[in-house]
Design a protein around this motif. Structure first.
Motif, mmCIF file in Angstrom:
data_model
loop_
_atom_site.group_PDB
_atom_site.id
_atom_site.type_symbol
_atom_site.label_atom_id
_atom_site.label_comp_id
_atom_site.label_asym_id
_atom_site.label_seq_id
_atom_site.Cartn_x
_atom_site.Cartn_y
_atom_site.Cartn_z
ATOM 1 N N GLU A 131 -23.501 -2.810 -19.585
ATOM 2 C CA GLU A 131 -23.954 -3.918 -18.925
ATOM 3 C C GLU A 131 -24.209 -3.798 -17.479
ATOM 4 N N GLN A 132 -24.934 -4.455 -17.046
ATOM 5 C CA GLN A 132 -25.477 -4.343 -15.469
ATOM 6 C C GLN A 132 -25.747 -2.839 -15.186
ATOM 7 N N ALA A 133 -26.472 -2.229 -16.022
ATOM 8 C CA ALA A 133 -26.638 -0.842 -15.630
ATOM 9 C C ALA A 133 -28.126 -0.837 -15.038
ATOM 10 N N THR A 134 -28.079 -1.485 -13.732
ATOM 11 C CA THR A 134 -29.503 -1.299 -12.983
ATOM 12 C C THR A 134 -29.583 -0.730 -11.681
ATOM 13 N N GLU A 135 -28.328 -0.315 -11.333
ATOM 14 C CA GLU A 135 -28.457 0.324 -9.757
ATOM 15 C C GLU A 135 -27.836 1.848 -10.122
ATOM 16 N N THR A 136 -28.492 2.528 -8.985
ATOM 17 C CA THR A 136 -27.620 3.801 -8.929
ATOM 18 C C THR A 136 -27.178 3.818 -7.219
ATOM 19 N N ALA A 137 -26.417 4.887 -6.873
ATOM 20 C CA ALA A 137 -25.729 5.276 -5.588
ATOM 21 C C ALA A 137 -25.190 6.731 -5.687
ATOM 22 N N HIS A 138 -25.393 6.932 -4.579
ATOM 23 C CA HIS A 138 -24.828 8.399 -4.337
ATOM 24 C C HIS A 138 -23.344 8.353 -3.820
ATOM 25 N N ALA A 192 -23.488 15.685 2.785
ATOM 26 C CA ALA A 192 -24.562 14.970 2.188
ATOM 27 C C ALA A 192 -24.954 16.005 0.819
ATOM 28 N N SER A 193 -24.833 17.111 1.131
ATOM 29 C CA SER A 193 -25.407 17.953 -0.082
ATOM 30 C C SER A 193 -24.184 18.014 -1.232
ATOM 31 N N GLN A 194 -23.056 17.366 -1.027
ATOM 32 C CA GLN A 194 -21.856 17.341 -1.952
ATOM 33 C C GLN A 194 -22.090 16.209 -2.873
ATOM 34 N N ARG A 195 -22.921 15.136 -2.213
ATOM 35 C CA ARG A 195 -23.359 13.778 -2.787
ATOM 36 C C ARG A 195 -23.821 13.815 -4.270
ATOM 37 N N ARG A 196 -23.572 13.054 -5.254
ATOM 38 C CA ARG A 196 -24.166 13.008 -6.598
ATOM 39 C C ARG A 196 -24.956 11.537 -6.801
ATOM 40 N N LEU A 197 -25.859 11.828 -7.565
ATOM 41 C CA LEU A 197 -26.319 10.313 -7.926
ATOM 42 C C LEU A 197 -25.450 9.773 -9.218
ATOM 43 N N PHE A 198 -24.923 8.329 -9.225
ATOM 44 C CA PHE A 198 -24.323 7.729 -10.195
ATOM 45 C C PHE A 198 -24.857 6.610 -10.747
ATOM 46 N N LEU A 199 -24.989 6.179 -11.876
ATOM 47 C CA LEU A 199 -25.493 4.757 -12.272
ATOM 48 C C LEU A 199 -24.096 3.987 -12.302
ATOM 49 N N ARG A 200 -24.311 2.698 -11.717
ATOM 50 C CA ARG A 200 -23.172 1.897 -11.679
ATOM 51 C C ARG A 200 -23.532 1.113 -12.751
ATOM 52 N N PHE A 201 -22.211 0.358 -13.458
ATOM 53 C CA PHE A 201 -22.276 -0.383 -14.638
ATOM 54 C C PHE A 201 -21.178 -1.268 -14.348
ATOM 55 N N ALA A 202 -20.803 -2.496 -15.316
ATOM 56 C CA ALA A 202 -19.968 -3.241 -15.403
ATOM 57 C C ALA A 202 -19.302 -3.532 -16.704
ATOM 58 N N LEU A 255 -21.283 6.424 -13.932
ATOM 59 C CA LEU A 255 -21.562 7.624 -14.699
ATOM 60 C C LEU A 255 -22.297 8.451 -13.913
ATOM 61 N N ASP A 256 -21.953 9.743 -13.923
ATOM 62 C CA ASP A 256 -22.776 10.978 -13.391
ATOM 63 C C ASP A 256 -24.162 10.797 -13.986
ATOM 64 N N THR A 257 -25.155 10.779 -13.213
ATOM 65 C CA THR A 257 -26.554 10.948 -13.801
ATOM 66 C C THR A 257 -26.776 12.158 -14.369
ATOM 67 N N ARG A 258 -26.292 13.063 -14.020
ATOM 68 C CA ARG A 258 -26.332 14.550 -14.663
ATOM 69 C C ARG A 258 -26.030 14.526 -16.096
ATOM 70 N N GLU A 259 -25.303 13.393 -16.556
ATOM 71 C CA GLU A 259 -24.938 13.293 -17.904
ATOM 72 C C GLU A 259 -26.056 12.485 -18.737
ATOM 73 N N ILE A 260 -26.891 11.765 -17.935
ATOM 74 C CA ILE A 260 -27.768 10.828 -18.691
ATOM 75 C C ILE A 260 -28.865 11.749 -18.800
ATOM 76 N N LEU A 261 -29.662 11.146 -19.994
ATOM 77 C CA LEU A 261 -31.066 11.901 -20.405
ATOM 78 C C LEU A 261 -32.032 10.786 -20.083
ATOM 79 N N GLN A 262 -31.752 9.446 -20.525
ATOM 80 C CA GLN A 262 -32.605 8.506 -20.429
ATOM 81 C C GLN A 262 -31.932 7.025 -20.391
#
Length: 173
Positions: free
Chosen positions: A110-117, A15-25, A33-40
């Motif tokens: 496009e469709q950049a509204t969900e995140t997942a680990h 579980a500690s290895q997991r990262r948050l990603f933004l899903r898009f189409a 995209l790895d959310t660590r690369e996202i500013l806003q």
């Protein structure tokens, strides 16, 4: 390392290895995209077109009182502009700029509204030669959906990066 009650140390480690990603189409395919690369993440807004740039350079926007170069990732990948829907966003990412500097870059997604680990180590090479699209990273089967990791570092070719960030790169030095 202490694990939560009822959780095995190996499960806690996973579980500690997991990262948050933004899903898009892009079309019918799902990317992350790895959310660590996202500013806003911002709502889609009109951009000022910049003549002479590739068609996938959407133009200039504003971010925190400064100009923000914006690229259309769907147009970069497919040659057609991203659909202007309520789920289409401008993701401000931390991007390489000339001279080793870093600068914000707007990405129309496009469709950049969900995140997942996801566990980054679970992604595997696609097995394809992506020399014309070096931003395409490894893939992950997520419940029958094949996700592909997009690397911000590789989105903009060096020659275009210099044109987009040349002034910003000079100002940073």
């Amino acid at each position: 390392m202490n694990s939560a009650p009822g959780t095995s140390p190996s499960a806690a480690s996973a579980a500690s290895q997991r990262r948050l990603f933004l899903r898009f189409a892009i079309g019918a395919d799902v990317y992350v995209l790895d959310t660590r690369e996202i500013l806003q993440v911002l709502p889609l807004a009109p951009c000022k077109r910049v003549p002479g740039m590739p068609a996938w350079v959407a133009g200039l926007g504003m971010y925190r009182g400064r100009t923000l170069p914006v690229i259309d990732v769907t147009a970069l990948a497919t040659g057609r502009a991203a659909a202007r829907l309520t789920s289409t966003r401008v993701v401000v990412a931390d991007s390489p700029a000339p001279g080793g500097a870093r600068a914000p870059l707007g990405l129309i997604l496009e469709q950049a509204t969900e995140t997942a680990h996801y566990d980054p180590s679970a992604f595997m090479p696609s097995g394809l030669d992506h020399r014309d699209a070096p931003y395409l990273g490894p893939v992950l089967d997520s419940g029958g959906v094949l996700l592909q990791w997009v690397r911000v570092e590789e989105l903009v070719p060096a020659g275009i990066r210099e044109r987009l960030f040349g002034v910003a790169g000079e100002a940073a030095t």
